[in-house]
Design an enzyme around this catalytic site. Structure first.
Site, PDB file in Angstrom:
ATOM      1  N   ASP A  69      27.995  -3.148   4.361  1.00  0.00           N
ATOM      2  CA  ASP A  69      28.421  -1.865   4.903  1.00  0.00           C
ATOM      3  C   ASP A  69      27.224  -1.122   5.477  1.00  0.00           C
ATOM      4  O   ASP A  69      26.073  -1.397   5.131  1.00  0.00           O
ATOM      5  CB  ASP A  69      29.068  -1.015   3.813  1.00  0.00           C
ATOM      6  CG  ASP A  69      30.357  -1.621   3.285  1.00  0.00           C
ATOM      7  OD1 ASP A  69      30.979  -2.412   4.011  1.00  0.00           O
ATOM      8  OD2 ASP A  69      30.735  -1.309   2.142  1.00  0.00           O
ATOM      9  N   VAL A  70      27.500  -0.138   6.313  1.00  0.00           N
ATOM     10  CA  VAL A  70      26.428   0.594   6.994  1.00  0.00           C
ATOM     11  C   VAL A  70      25.509   1.300   6.013  1.00  0.00           C
ATOM     12  O   VAL A  70      24.301   1.451   6.275  1.00  0.00           O
ATOM     13  CB  VAL A  70      27.036   1.594   8.015  1.00  0.00           C
ATOM     14  CG1 VAL A  70      27.791   2.711   7.313  1.00  0.00           C
ATOM     15  CG2 VAL A  70      25.973   2.145   8.936  1.00  0.00           C
TER      16      VAL A  70
END
Length: 237
Positions: free
Chosen positions: A101-102
């Protein structure tokens, strides 16, 4: 191999730009300027563009210490792509093997070897993925057993595969107690770890991937740095 194809595969030039570079007399083969795009090369010839020696780009296997704020994608999105951190040619050939995920940091593997990537990410292989998890509050009693048995997550039709949880001693940071644990999973469902701890009544504050299979994030890599995998690391997948 045709000279224009060699140029397009060893530089950032497209085939059409390679032909223009040839026409301008920018390319030498064994010290001789060659303008013919169809010129046939063999493996022993020295090719230079603007005086710089060229070589074909081989299959690459890279390890990156991912920072927050980057997406594990090769397409433009809301956030910059992790491939923008790589100082390599032909970045468009690369893909991410096992995304994060970012806001998740740590080990990301990047390659252009599709079969190798499939072995790494295939659910049938059940490759261990190791994470350091920072939590908002202490873990509930029995969390280890619940994760080992598998959790039924919201909007899922089957429980998670057995996961291994290790509680870590609490540490003090900025006068606040930091609750951390290590988690090993064998899947990669959407926001899986965050959803697993949410199912246990907790919240993930930070997430860092430390290891995939036998490949451990190099401790000498600062955030945002990368290196090529060793032959041993490549063969481990």
């Amino acid at each position: 191999m045709r000279l224009d194809r060699f140029l397009s595969e060893s530089t950032e030039l497209t085939r059409s730009l390679a032909k223009k570079a040839l026409h301008r007399g920018e390319v030498e083969v064994n010290g001789e300027v060659i303008k013919n795009a169809a010129f046939k090369l063999d493996q022993e010839q020295d090719v230079r563009w603007m005086g710089e020696p060229l070589a074909l780009v081989g299959v690459r296997y890279l390890m990156l210490n991912k920072p927050t704020g980057y997406e594990c994608t090769t397409r433009p999105g809301r956030y910059p792509s992790v491939v923008e951190l790589l100082d390599v040619t032909k970045r468009d050939r690369l893909h991410i093997a096992g995304r994060l995920d970012v806001d998740t940091t740590g080990l990301v593997l990047i390659t252009e070897d599709g079969q190798w990537s499939h072995r790494l990410t295939s659910p049938k292989r059940r490759c261990d993925k190791h994470y350091l998890v920072t939590l908002a509050q202490p873990l509930m009693d029995g969390a280890e057993d619940l994760l080992a048995a598998g959790l039924m997550l919201e909007r899922e039709d089957k429980p998670t595969l057995p996961a291994r949880l290790e509680r870590l001693p609490a540490t003090d940071e900025d006068e606040g107690e930091v609750v951390q644990a290590r988690l090993v999973i064998q899947e990669g469902r959407y926001h899986q770890i965050k959803r697993m701890f949410a199912a246990l009544g907790n919240e993930v504050v930070a997430l860092h991937r430390e290891r995939i299979g036998d490949i451990v994030l190099d401790s000498t890599l600062a955030t945002g740095e990368w290196r090529e995998l060793t032959e041993t690391e490549i063969a481990s997948i």
